[in-house]
Design a protein around this motif. Structure first.
Motif, short mmCIF file in Angstrom:
data_model
loop_
_atom_site.label_atom_id
_atom_site.label_comp_id
_atom_site.label_asym_id
_atom_site.label_seq_id
_atom_site.Cartn_x
_atom_site.Cartn_y
_atom_site.Cartn_z
N ARG A 1 -42.16 36.21 -21.29
CA ARG A 1 -42.25 36.35 -22.74
C ARG A 1 -40.85 36.55 -23.31
O ARG A 1 -40.01 37.24 -22.73
N PHE A 2 -40.61 35.94 -24.50
CA PHE A 2 -39.30 35.98 -25.14
C PHE A 2 -39.42 36.36 -26.61
O PHE A 2 -40.31 35.89 -27.31
N GLY A 3 -38.48 37.18 -27.05
CA GLY A 3 -38.31 37.47 -28.46
C GLY A 3 -36.82 37.54 -28.76
O GLY A 3 -36.05 38.08 -27.98
N ILE A 4 -36.40 36.96 -29.89
CA ILE A 4 -34.97 36.87 -30.21
C ILE A 4 -34.74 37.48 -31.60
O ILE A 4 -35.45 37.15 -32.55
N GLN A 5 -33.72 38.34 -31.68
CA GLN A 5 -33.30 38.89 -32.96
C GLN A 5 -31.82 38.56 -33.18
O GLN A 5 -31.05 38.45 -32.22
N VAL A 6 -31.43 38.42 -34.44
CA VAL A 6 -30.02 38.27 -34.79
C VAL A 6 -29.65 39.35 -35.81
O VAL A 6 -30.45 39.72 -36.67
N THR A 7 -28.40 39.84 -35.67
CA THR A 7 -27.90 40.95 -36.49
C THR A 7 -26.49 40.63 -36.94
O THR A 7 -25.73 39.95 -36.24
N LYS A 8 -26.12 41.14 -38.10
CA LYS A 8 -24.76 40.97 -38.60
C LYS A 8 -23.74 41.57 -37.63
O LYS A 8 -24.05 42.52 -36.90
N THR B 1 -23.71 22.91 -25.71
CA THR B 1 -23.16 22.33 -26.93
C THR B 1 -23.45 23.22 -28.13
O THR B 1 -24.57 23.71 -28.30
N VAL B 2 -22.44 23.41 -28.96
CA VAL B 2 -22.56 24.17 -30.20
C VAL B 2 -21.98 23.31 -31.33
O VAL B 2 -20.86 22.82 -31.22
N LYS B 3 -22.75 23.12 -32.40
CA LYS B 3 -22.29 22.29 -33.51
C LYS B 3 -22.61 22.95 -34.85
O LYS B 3 -23.66 23.58 -35.00
N GLU B 4 -21.70 22.80 -35.80
CA GLU B 4 -21.91 23.28 -37.16
C GLU B 4 -22.07 22.08 -38.08
O GLU B 4 -21.17 21.24 -38.17
N GLU B 5 -23.22 21.99 -38.74
CA GLU B 5 -23.51 20.85 -39.59
C GLU B 5 -24.20 21.33 -40.86
O GLU B 5 -25.29 21.91 -40.80
N GLY B 6 -23.57 21.11 -42.02
CA GLY B 6 -24.19 21.42 -43.31
C GLY B 6 -24.62 22.86 -43.46
O GLY B 6 -25.70 23.13 -44.01
N GLY C 1 -31.40 26.56 -30.54
CA GLY C 1 -31.58 27.29 -31.78
C GLY C 1 -30.80 26.70 -32.93
O GLY C 1 -29.77 26.03 -32.74
N GLU C 2 -31.30 26.93 -34.12
CA GLU C 2 -30.60 26.59 -35.36
C GLU C 2 -30.63 27.81 -36.26
O GLU C 2 -31.71 28.37 -36.53
N ILE C 3 -29.44 28.26 -36.72
CA ILE C 3 -29.37 29.39 -37.63
C ILE C 3 -28.45 29.04 -38.80
O ILE C 3 -27.50 28.25 -38.64
N ALA C 4 -28.72 29.63 -39.95
CA ALA C 4 -27.89 29.41 -41.12
C ALA C 4 -26.69 30.36 -41.02
O ALA C 4 -26.69 31.47 -41.57
N ALA C 5 -25.67 29.93 -40.28
CA ALA C 5 -24.51 30.78 -40.02
C ALA C 5 -23.36 29.91 -39.54
O ALA C 5 -23.50 28.70 -39.35
N LYS C 6 -22.21 30.57 -39.31
CA LYS C 6 -21.03 29.92 -38.73
C LYS C 6 -20.66 30.65 -37.44
O LYS C 6 -20.97 31.84 -37.27
N LYS C 7 -19.99 29.95 -36.53
CA LYS C 7 -19.53 30.59 -35.31
C LYS C 7 -18.66 31.80 -35.61
O LYS C 7 -18.75 32.84 -34.96
N SER C 8 -17.81 31.64 -36.63
CA SER C 8 -16.86 32.71 -36.97
C SER C 8 -17.53 33.96 -37.52
O SER C 8 -16.89 35.02 -37.62
N ASP C 9 -18.83 33.89 -37.86
CA ASP C 9 -19.54 35.07 -38.36
C ASP C 9 -19.70 36.14 -37.29
O ASP C 9 -19.90 37.31 -37.60
N GLU D 1 -27.60 40.83 -24.84
CA GLU D 1 -27.16 41.27 -26.16
C GLU D 1 -25.66 41.02 -26.34
O GLU D 1 -24.86 41.36 -25.46
N GLY D 2 -25.30 40.45 -27.49
CA GLY D 2 -23.88 40.30 -27.81
C GLY D 2 -23.63 39.16 -28.77
O GLY D 2 -24.55 38.49 -29.25
N GLN D 3 -22.35 38.96 -29.07
CA GLN D 3 -21.92 37.89 -29.98
C GLN D 3 -21.82 36.60 -29.17
O GLN D 3 -20.78 36.27 -28.61
N LEU D 4 -22.91 35.89 -29.13
CA LEU D 4 -23.09 34.76 -28.22
C LEU D 4 -21.96 33.75 -28.30
O LEU D 4 -21.51 33.23 -27.27
N PHE D 5 -21.47 33.44 -29.49
CA PHE D 5 -20.48 32.38 -29.65
C PHE D 5 -19.04 32.89 -29.70
O PHE D 5 -18.11 32.11 -29.75
#
Length: 286
Positions: free
Chosen positions: A255-262, A227-232, A150-158, A191-195
């Motif tokens: 079947r798979f569905g993925i959601q992300v939440t603050k 592997t987890v990487k933060e780039e740009g 996956g690629e998300i516009a976020a940081k691990k620390s979020d 469910e959870g804070q994956l990183f």
């Protein structure tokens, strides 16, 4: 990966002479035998006959070698017939065997790299107007694992919260039948804070398929974050799910569905595929 060892031992002939069967009173002039060890899509060949020279291997996929003990990686799942032509004590002899290569994945979860995902092009999840912070999602599998990139516009620390809805048996008649994703009955929820803290594992236990009710499970080694990487400003990651650890995932599809939440559950941040629509079917029939 599971390793398979096979031995090729044949009643062999001089080239140009046709013998339809190995008769009891026939003493072959030459024998040519070799062992084959298969690890994933890679086969290692070792000749066990003494006095062999002039190795000519045809691996059955259009490639060849003249090495004495070659190692060859096949291009994918299928049946292959590797053949060795060689000289045994001065006489030219031929031997063949049949290899069946199972579905494998190029993904290596502990190599500190995401470059292996470049070779995964088949199972790319569609991202629509509700993708939010998702930039890309891919999946792959083999006999033991399901892999997610996956690629998300976020940081691990979020501390972004992930929800993985899984219809593990691809049966709409079991699991949660209403809610975020259509075209499935969702038996498993990760469910959870994956990183930050990882995800918890839940199995649907509602009295009806309309009841959003999941019971938490304690299952060791059910998933691994690689592997987890933060780039740009983009957080890139990979993970794998052990098919044999979670109920129903050893079948031919899910079947798979993925959601992300603050992190404080206040805002939904995105969905892959779009929520309110069908989840993604990962065909594992190979």
């Amino acid at each position: 990966m599971k390793k398979i060892k096979a031995t090729a031992l044949f009643c062999t002939t001089l080239l140009g002479i046709s013998i339809s069967s190995c008769k009891k009173d026939y003493v072959p002039q030459t024998d040519l035998a070799y062992d084959v060890v298969v690890d994933g899509a890679t086969a290692s060949f070792k000749v066990t006959t003494k006095g062999v020279t002039g190795y000519k291997w045809d691996f059955g996929d259009g490639t060849t070698s003249t090495d004495a003990a070659p190692t060859h990686t096949y291009p994918g799942k299928g049946k292959y017939v590797p053949t060795l032509v060689a000289s045994v004590n001065g006489k030219t002899t031929e031997s063949s065997t049949v290899l069946r290569i199972a579905k494998t994945s190029p993904v290596k979860i502990n190599d500190n790299s995401l470059a292996d995902w470049d070779a995964v092009t088949k199972d790319v999840l569609p991202l629509g107007s509700k993708k939010g912070i998702f930039r890309a999602v891919k999946m792959d599998y083999d006999g033991n694992y399901i892999y997610v990139y996956g690629e998300i516009a976020a940081k691990k620390s979020d501390g972004t919260i992930f929800d993985f809805y899984i219809d593990s048996d691809n049966n709409p008649g079991t699991g949660l039948a209403t809610g975020t994703f259509t075209d499935g009955g969702y038996d498993i929820l990760l469910e959870g804070q994956l990183f930050v803290a990882g995800v918890d594992i839940f199995y649907h236990n509602g009295a009806t398929q309309q009841a959003f009710s999941f019971a938490q499970q304690s299952i060791a080694d059910a998933y691994t974050v690689g592997t987890v990487k933060e780039e740009g400003g983009i957080l890139k990651f990979e993970m794998r799910i052990a098919r044999g650890k979670l109920k129903g995932l050893t079948g031919s599809g899910a079947r798979f569905g993925i959601q992300v939440t603050k992190s404080d559950w206040s805002v939904g941040l995105g969905s892959a595929p779009d929520d309110g629509g069908p989840s993604y079917f990962l065909d594992m029939s190979e």
